[in-house]
Design a protein around this motif. Structure first.
Motif, PDB file in Angstrom:
ATOM      1  N   VAL A  48       0.838  -1.197   0.000  1.00 39.26           N
ATOM      2  CA  VAL A  48       0.000   0.000   0.000  1.00 39.26           C
ATOM      3  C   VAL A  48       0.876   1.250   0.000  1.00 39.26           C
ATOM      4  O   VAL A  48       0.644   2.189  -0.758  1.00 39.26           O
ATOM      5  CB  VAL A  48      -0.959   0.014   1.217  1.00 39.26           C
ATOM      6  N   ARG A  93       0.974   4.107  -2.899  1.00 41.98           N
ATOM      7  CA  ARG A  93       0.656   5.507  -2.585  1.00 41.98           C
ATOM      8  C   ARG A  93       1.809   6.433  -2.972  1.00 41.98           C
ATOM      9  O   ARG A  93       1.585   7.507  -3.523  1.00 41.98           O
ATOM     10  CB  ARG A  93       0.353   5.663  -1.099  1.00 41.98           C
ATOM     11  N   PRO A 130      -6.946   6.363  -7.302  1.00 42.89           N
ATOM     12  CA  PRO A 130      -8.033   6.130  -6.349  1.00 42.89           C
ATOM     13  C   PRO A 130      -9.256   6.974  -6.708  1.00 42.89           C
ATOM     14  O   PRO A 130      -9.144   8.014  -7.368  1.00 42.89           O
ATOM     15  CB  PRO A 130      -7.431   6.554  -5.010  1.00 42.89           C
ATOM     16  N   GLU A 165      -8.488   6.647   0.245  1.00 45.39           N
ATOM     17  CA  GLU A 165      -7.226   6.357  -0.448  1.00 45.39           C
ATOM     18  C   GLU A 165      -6.700   7.603  -1.164  1.00 45.39           C
ATOM     19  O   GLU A 165      -5.492   7.858  -1.165  1.00 45.39           O
ATOM     20  CB  GLU A 165      -7.421   5.207  -1.444  1.00 45.39           C
ATOM     21  N   THR A 212      -3.152   9.275  -0.316  1.00 47.31           N
ATOM     22  CA  THR A 212      -2.165   9.495  -1.382  1.00 47.31           C
ATOM     23  C   THR A 212      -1.804  10.966  -1.484  1.00 47.31           C
ATOM     24  O   THR A 212      -0.638  11.321  -1.667  1.00 47.31           O
ATOM     25  CB  THR A 212      -2.706   8.963  -2.720  1.00 47.31           C
TER      26      THR A 212
END
Length: 132
Positions: A50, A54, A75, A81, A85
């Motif tokens: 993840v 990101r 996203p 998300e 990010t």
């Protein structure tokens, strides 16, 4: 003879003061770099996969001057998300922090070797990478 002794004494006393300029810059930049690293880590939390996704999306969005949700396979707009990010992008992404840390470490080595100009250039590079 007195002039030579005075000049020698002056150079011995001035040497540490001059050599310390870059060290002072390094010491001043270190807390900023540490804080930026903490911000990036906090924004990138969620596991290795993840975090890397990101960071990649954050860097791509920053390079393109757009939001992460505008990227292909980005996203969804307004999602958690997207916010995470965006937070990574604001924190500078992991790559910039790592590159800045490497430049600062190089500055330390150059400072130890007495290369003031090289040290100041490495500090400047670190600041540039940190401020991206």
């Amino acid at each position: 003879m007195k002039l030579i002794l005075a000049a020698g004494l002056l150079s011995v006393l001035a040497g540490p003061a001059l050599a310390g300029a870059c060290g002072t810059e390094i010491d001043a930049l270190e807390p900023r770099l540490t804080e930026k690293g903490r911000e990036t880590i906090a924004a990138s939390s969620g596991g290795k996969e993840v975090a890397s996704r990101r960071e990649a999306q954050a860097e791509a969005a920053t390079e393109r001057g757009t939001s992460p949700s505008a990227l292909p396979k980005g996203p969804a707009p307004g999602s958690a998300e997207t916010k995470a990010t965006t937070d990574v992008a604001k924190a500078g992404g992991g790559t910039g922090v790592m590159e800045a840390r490497a430049s600062l470490n190089r500055a330390r080595e150059l400072d130890k070797m007495g290369d003031e100009a090289g040290c100041m250039k490495a500090v400047s590079d670190a600041k540039e990478k940190l401020d991206r």
